[in-house]
Scaffold this motif. Structure first.
Motif: not given
Length: 283
Positions: A127-129, A143-144, A272-273, A282-283
């Motif tokens: 998902r993140q990639a 993210l910044l 799970i975080t 990552i929100k």
């Protein structure tokens, strides 16, 4: 500014406090690229010392799992079962080390099996990639924003203030040098010279401290950008990952918090975080 004289009268060289030093970074071409350096430094900071199995191997998530409630490291466990067919099956799980050591008076089990945890982590990495590949700039800015504690306007103001402070410090150096020359030539009374020298030195110390503080704030912002870029470069490599390995986990993940399972309605849930390297949760 690591060394200097005692005063304009006493020219003995002395070491100055570290707070007075002026550090200018990025003046040399690095031997190691920034991304590799930051990744190695991040892994080194973790100081992993996970226990090994009886066969001497480290478990896939060894040292990466924490209990979400007490913060204790999760403990590796194996269960061996024999099916009716006679086939032996091994189940690998992790549970709260605090519970395993002291029982339910310390914490609850938080037990989770390796297979569902692996699937969950792979899904999140996908998902993140995928998000990065779809719109890297959008993810980077988000993210910044999560990492940064100051706005772009504040950063621009800090740069401007640092430039102004730097000009004033150069001017003070010129004034002090000129004042000392006037004193040597007898063009100014010693009492007047001493008063002005004290005033200029006090201002120079104040401006130096101010410049140091501004440099730290600006450097922190630049560090945030480097860390986000390091995360983006790492996560993109695993957009199609099908199987986890330990090297990949160490590159991508700082630690994972495992919550206790709870039931809501007829469904079982667990929080799970994942805290990724460089960017955290990552929100």
């Amino acid at each position: 500014m690591k060394t200097g004289t005692v005063s304009y009268k006493n020219h003995k060289m002395i070491s100055k406090p570290k707070d007075n030093w002026i550090c200018v970074k990025g003046t040399h071409e690095p031997i190691i690229d920034r991304e590799t350096w930051e990744l190695c430094a991040e892994i080194d900071r973790k100081q992993y010392k996970p226990r090994t199995h009886k066969n001497g191997e480290i478990s896939l998530f060894g040292g990466l799992l924490r209990c979400a409630d007490c913060g204790f490291a999760m403990r590796y466990a194996e269960e061996n079962h024999v099916r009716k067919s006679g086939r032996k099956v091994k189940y690998v799980s992790y549970m709260c080390g605090n519970y395993g050591r002291s029982g339910k008076t310390a914490c609850s089990a938080h037990m989770i099996y390796l297979q569902p945890l692996t699937e969950l982590v792979i899904d999140d990495i996908h998902r993140q990639a995928s998000g990065v590949l779809q719109d890297e700039n959008k993810v980077r800015q988000e993210l910044l924003r999560q990492k940064s504690k100051q706005s772009e306007q504040q950063l621009a103001a800090d740069h401007k203030a640092l430039k102004t402070t730097g000009k004033r410090l150069k001017e003070l150096d010129r004034l002090i040098s000129s004042l000392y020359e006037d004193k040597v030539r007898g063009a100014i009374p010693e009492s007047v010279c001493a008063g002005l020298m004290q005033k200029y030195e006090a201002e120079r110390k104040e401006k130096t401290a101010q410049a140091h503080g501004l440099e730290e704030k600006i450097a922190a912002s630049a560090q945030d950008e480097r860390e986000v870029d390091s995360f983006l470069a790492a996560i993109k490599k695993y957009v199609a990952v099908e199987q986890l390995d330990r090297e990949m986990l160490l590159e991508l993940i700082n630690y994972i918090e495992i919550g206790e399972r709870f039931i809501k309605g007829n469904q079982k849930y667990r929080k799970i975080t994942i805290h990724y390297n460089f960017v955290g949760k990552i929100k």
